[in-house]
Motif scaffolding. Structure first.
Motif, PDB file in Angstrom:
ATOM      1  N   UNK A  53       2.810  -1.628   0.887  1.00 19.03           N
ATOM      2  CA  UNK A  53       4.212  -2.062   0.764  1.00 19.03           C
ATOM      3  C   UNK A  53       4.431  -3.538   1.064  1.00 19.03           C
ATOM      4  N   UNK A  54       3.646  -4.119   1.943  1.00 21.85           N
ATOM      5  CA  UNK A  54       3.820  -5.535   2.278  1.00 21.85           C
ATOM      6  C   UNK A  54       2.710  -6.410   1.704  1.00 21.85           C
ATOM      7  N   UNK A  55       1.987  -5.892   0.738  1.00 24.85           N
ATOM      8  CA  UNK A  55       0.873  -6.627   0.162  1.00 24.85           C
ATOM      9  C   UNK A  55       0.955  -6.541  -1.365  1.00 24.85           C
ATOM     10  N   UNK A  56       1.788  -7.393  -1.990  1.00 22.04           N
ATOM     11  CA  UNK A  56       1.997  -7.302  -3.434  1.00 22.04           C
ATOM     12  C   UNK A  56       0.709  -7.341  -4.276  1.00 22.04           C
ATOM     13  N   UNK A  57      -0.253  -8.206  -3.971  1.00 25.83           N
ATOM     14  CA  UNK A  57      -1.462  -8.178  -4.807  1.00 25.83           C
ATOM     15  C   UNK A  57      -2.195  -6.842  -4.749  1.00 25.83           C
ATOM     16  N   UNK A  58      -2.282  -6.262  -3.553  1.00 29.88           N
ATOM     17  CA  UNK A  58      -2.930  -4.963  -3.412  1.00 29.88           C
ATOM     18  C   UNK A  58      -2.106  -3.889  -4.118  1.00 29.88           C
ATOM     19  N   UNK A  59      -0.787  -3.944  -3.947  1.00 29.35           N
ATOM     20  CA  UNK A  59       0.093  -2.962  -4.584  1.00 29.35           C
ATOM     21  C   UNK A  59       0.002  -3.042  -6.105  1.00 29.35           C
TER      22      UNK A  59
END
Length: 139
Positions: free
Chosen positions: A82-88
């Motif tokens: 949720x707080x990691x856009x690249x991972x998401x």
């Protein structure tokens, strides 16, 4: 030369975990599918309770696979994403990765020897069933 000495999940342990999960699911009044995978993520044992929805089959297997693949419970993925856009953004590229509750690594003597996945109840019920089954490893 060093050789790894790995523990594995036995048929007896896989069957016992499924039996314990079925008991807890009946106690909670839910019909679930239960998957046990080995340390390599391959299906070791499986049970779909009478009346459990067909879709729960694949979800239970994928929850177990996700848990053993990373050595963490499936519900922990949401907070990491949720707080990691690249991972998401990369998440949809991993076809079997499940990010809601019900999958746990099976740990014995500090070593991940497999995974358990439960599907059919709410995420909280699936987690409760898996945790209850895993308590048998502590005794």
């Amino acid at each position: 030369m060093n050789v790894l000495n790995k523990l594995g999940i036995s048929d007896e342990l896989a069957d016992m975990l499924i039996s314990e999960a079925v008991k807890k699911a009946k106690e909670l009044g839910v019909k679930v599918s239960i998957a046990i995978v080995d340390e390599g993520g391959e299906l070791k044992a499986f049970k779909r309770m009478d009346g459990a929805p067909i879709l729960t089959i694949e979800i239970a297997i994928d929850k177990a696979w996700t848990a053993v693949s990373f050595g963490i419970p499936t519900h922990e993925w949401y907070n990491m994403l949720r707080d990691n856009p690249p991972l998401a953004m990369g998440f949809p590229k991993i076809p079997r990765l499940i990010i809601f509750g019900g999958g746990f690594p099976i740990v014995y003597k500090g070593q991940v020897i497999g995974g358990i996945g439960i599907s059919g109840g709410s995420a909280e019920q699936d987690m409760e069933i898996a945790k209850d089954a895993l308590k048998k490893l502590e005794s």
